[in-house]
Design a protein around this motif. Structure first.
Motif, PDB file in Angstrom:
ATOM      1  N   SER A  71       0.802  -1.224   0.000  1.00 31.19           N
ATOM      2  CA  SER A  71       0.000   0.000   0.000  1.00 31.19           C
ATOM      3  C   SER A  71       0.833   1.271   0.000  1.00 31.19           C
ATOM      4  O   SER A  71       0.369   2.304  -0.488  1.00 31.19           O
ATOM      5  N   CYS A  72       2.040   1.224   0.551  1.00 31.19           N
ATOM      6  CA  CYS A  72       2.756   2.476   0.838  1.00 31.19           C
ATOM      7  C   CYS A  72       4.108   2.635   0.169  1.00 31.19           C
ATOM      8  O   CYS A  72       4.790   3.644   0.381  1.00 31.19           O
ATOM      9  N   ARG A 205      -0.738   7.408   5.187  1.00 21.50           N
ATOM     10  CA  ARG A 205      -1.955   7.658   4.397  1.00 21.50           C
ATOM     11  C   ARG A 205      -1.626   8.431   3.119  1.00 21.50           C
ATOM     12  O   ARG A 205      -2.079   8.060   2.028  1.00 21.50           O
ATOM     13  N   LYS A 206      -0.825   9.470   3.241  1.00 18.58           N
ATOM     14  CA  LYS A 206      -0.466  10.272   2.072  1.00 18.58           C
ATOM     15  C   LYS A 206       0.356   9.455   1.069  1.00 18.58           C
ATOM     16  O   LYS A 206       0.213   9.621  -0.148  1.00 18.58           O
ATOM     17  N   GLU A 209      -1.945   7.126  -0.909  1.00 15.74           N
ATOM     18  CA  GLU A 209      -2.732   7.834  -1.918  1.00 15.74           C
ATOM     19  C   GLU A 209      -1.989   7.955  -3.243  1.00 15.74           C
ATOM     20  O   GLU A 209      -2.595   8.160  -4.290  1.00 15.74           O
ATOM     21  N   GLN A 210      -0.661   7.816  -3.185  1.00 15.41           N
ATOM     22  CA  GLN A 210       0.156   7.916  -4.400  1.00 15.41           C
ATOM     23  C   GLN A 210       0.392   6.554  -5.067  1.00 15.41           C
ATOM     24  O   GLN A 210       1.016   6.489  -6.123  1.00 15.41           O
ATOM     25  N   GLU A 212      -1.057   3.356  -6.935  1.00 12.84           N
ATOM     26  CA  GLU A 212      -2.268   3.026  -7.703  1.00 12.84           C
ATOM     27  C   GLU A 212      -2.803   1.644  -7.390  1.00 12.84           C
ATOM     28  O   GLU A 212      -4.002   1.462  -7.172  1.00 12.84           O
ATOM     29  N   ARG A 214      -2.974  -1.068  -4.866  1.00 19.71           N
ATOM     30  CA  ARG A 214      -2.740  -1.408  -3.459  1.00 19.71           C
ATOM     31  C   ARG A 214      -3.375  -2.735  -3.068  1.00 19.71           C
ATOM     32  O   ARG A 214      -3.373  -3.089  -1.882  1.00 19.71           O
ATOM     33  N   LEU A 221      -5.254   1.919   2.940  1.00 17.05           N
ATOM     34  CA  LEU A 221      -5.965   3.176   2.728  1.00 17.05           C
ATOM     35  C   LEU A 221      -7.471   2.941   2.683  1.00 17.05           C
ATOM     36  O   LEU A 221      -8.248   3.740   3.238  1.00 17.05           O
ATOM     37  N   GLU A 222      -7.886   1.856   2.047  1.00 12.89           N
ATOM     38  CA  GLU A 222      -9.315   1.523   1.997  1.00 12.89           C
ATOM     39  C   GLU A 222      -9.859   1.254   3.397  1.00 12.89           C
ATOM     40  O   GLU A 222     -10.940   1.719   3.760  1.00 12.89           O
ATOM     41  N   LYS A 225     -10.083   4.705   5.199  1.00 13.81           N
ATOM     42  CA  LYS A 225     -11.205   5.525   4.731  1.00 13.81           C
ATOM     43  C   LYS A 225     -12.540   4.966   5.189  1.00 13.81           C
ATOM     44  O   LYS A 225     -13.448   5.719   5.578  1.00 13.81           O
TER      45      LYS A 225
END
Length: 356
Positions: A71-72, A205-206, A209-210, A212, A214, A221-222, A225
Motif C-alpha cells: 500500500s505504501c 496515508r499520504k 494515496e500515491q 495506484e 494497493r 488506505l481503503e 477511509k
C-alpha cells in the motif's frame, strides 16, 4: 492432556479470555459493532503510545505486513531481515511486484543503525521495514537507535513488525516515528490467532494515496477511509468473536498495568537467559536478546524432539529451532499471561529430564 505452551505462538490463552469468544454474535453493521471496534482502537492506541489511527484485520499479522509494503511503497522498499520473518516481508514485496531490496544480518545478529543509514543515504528507498522482535533467532533489534536514523529521512515510511513483542515490551510508536506498527493476537496479547492490528500514520496515508495498485482486502488506505466514513465499520466481515475477546483482554492488560506487564516479561527473559548460559549458550548477544522469547544454542546436541516428547508427558511444550536453525537451536517463549513461577517450573522439569 493439555500442554502448557512455551512456544513462539500461539500462546496459552486464559479460560476467561477464551470464553469471551463465545459471546453471542451481533450484527457487524450495527452501532454496537462500531462501539466495540472503536473501543478496541482506543485501547490499542494507549498500548502503542500513539495518536495515530488503528486498523483491525481479520487475518494473521502477515496480512497487514503485506498490506503495508504494497500500500505504501511508491519507489522502492528497503527490507531489513534478521531471520525468517524479515525474509518473508521481502517475499511479500516481490510477490506483489513491489520493487524492494533485502538487507540481511547474519543469523543471531541484529539490524544495526549503520546498516539502515547506509541504505537510506542512497535515496533509493521511500519505505523501510524492520522486524522488532524475530522469533526464529531471539533477536530484539535496537529500534530506538534505528529510529533516530530513520528520522533523518522524513519521506521514508517506517514499518515495524511487533507481532511477537507488542504487549510484552514497551514500544512508543509516536516517539519512535513509526508510521505502521503491526502486531497480531496470538503472541504477547494472549489471544488465539486470527486477528491483526496496526497503527496508520498521516504520512502512511499520504503515501498510500500515491500508490495506484494497493490490492483490495489488505489495502490499508481503503480500511482507513472506511472506518472514517462508516464510524468504525470495516469493508469485509470482521471476526467479532476475536474482537469480544480482544476488548476484554485489553482491559486485563490495563488492569495489570503496562509497566508491570513489561517488567514481568523482562524478569522472565532474564531468568531464561541465565538458565541458557548456565546449561547451554545463547544465540543472541545479551544486549540484543528478546524480552519475549529466548533462542538457545543446542551445545549439548540433545534431541529437542525427544525432549518435547518427555515434556509432553508432563504437560509442557517448547519449540525446536526454525528453518536453518532447526537442529542447532531450541526456543523457549515467555510471553502473554505466562507467570514467572510457571517458567521456573518448566526449566526445572527440563533439568530433570536432561539430568542437568
Amino acid at each position: 492432556m493439555h500442554k502448557k505452551l512455551f512456544i513462539p505462538g500461539p500462546v496459552d490463552v486464559r479460560e476467561d479470555v477464551l470464553l469471551k469468544m463465545a459471546t453471542p454474535q451481533i450484527g457487524h453493521r450495527t452501532k454496537d459493532a462500531s462501539a466495540l471496534q472503536r473501543g478496541i482502537s482506543e485501547k490499542i492506541r494507549k498500548l502503542m503510545y500513539t495518536e495515530n489511527e488503528i486498523l483491525l484485520s481479520t487475518s494473521s499479522g502477515s496480512g497487514l505486513m503485506e498490506g503495508a509494503v504494497r500500500s505504501c511503497t511508491r519507489k522502492r522498499a528497503a527490507v531489513f531481515s534478521v531471520g525468517a520473518f524479515g525474509d518473508r516481508w521481502y517475499k511479500m514485496a516481490i510477490a506483489n511486484n513491489v520493487p524492494a531490496d533485502i538487507f540481511k544480518s547474519e543469523l543471531g545478529q541484529p539490524t544495526t543503525p549503520e546498516m539502515v543509514e547506509e541504505a537510506l543515504a542512497t535515496g533509493k528507498y521511500d519505505l523501510i521495514t524492520i522486524t522488532h522482535n524475530e522469533t526464529s533467532t531471539g533477536i530484539m533489534n535496537p529500534v530506538d537507535e534505528i529510529a533516530e536514523v530513520v528520522k533523518k529521512y522524513p519521506e521514508v515510511v517506517f514499518c515495524l513488525d511487533t507481532v511477537s513483542s507488542l504487549g510484552g515490551t514497551k514500544i512508543e510508536v509516536d516517539k519512535l516515528g513509526v508510521d505502521i506498527c503491526i502486531t497480531s493476537t496470538q503472541k504477547c496479547l494472549g489471544l488465539p490467532a486470527g486477528m491483526a492490528i496496526c497503527s496508520f500514520s498521516e504520512k502512511a496515508r499520504k503515501a498510500a494515496e500515491q500508490v495506484e495498485h494497493r490490492g483490495l482486502y489488505f489495502d490499508l488506505l481503503e480500511l482507513y477511509k472506511y472506518i472514517q466514513d462508516k464510524d468504525y465499520q470495516y469493508p469485509s466481515t470482521p471476526s467479532l468473536a476475536h474482537m469480544f475477546a480482544l476488548d476484554y483482554q485489553l482491559e486485563n492488560i490495563v488492569a495489570e498495568g503496562f509497566e508491570n506487564r513489561f517488567a514481568r516479561h523482562l524478569e522472565m527473559a532474564k531468568l531464561t537467559r541465565e538458565w541458557a548460559n548456565k546449561h547451554f549458550e545463547m544465540l543472541a548477544e545479551e544486549k540484543y536478546a528478546s524480552n519475549t522469547l529466548t533462542t538457545i544454542r543446542n551445545t549439548r546436541e540433545i534431541s529437542v524432539s525427544d525432549l518435547n516428547k518427555e515434556l509432553g508427558k508432563r504437560g509442557y511444550m517448547i519449540s525446536n529451532g526454525y528453518g536453518k536453525l532447526k537442529d542447532v537451536t531450541f526456543r523457549i517463549a515467555h510471553m502473554a499471561d505466562t507467570q514467572i513461577d510457571e517458567l521456573k517450573t518448566l526449566l526445572s522439569v527440563i533439568e530433570e529430564i536432561l539430568g542437568l
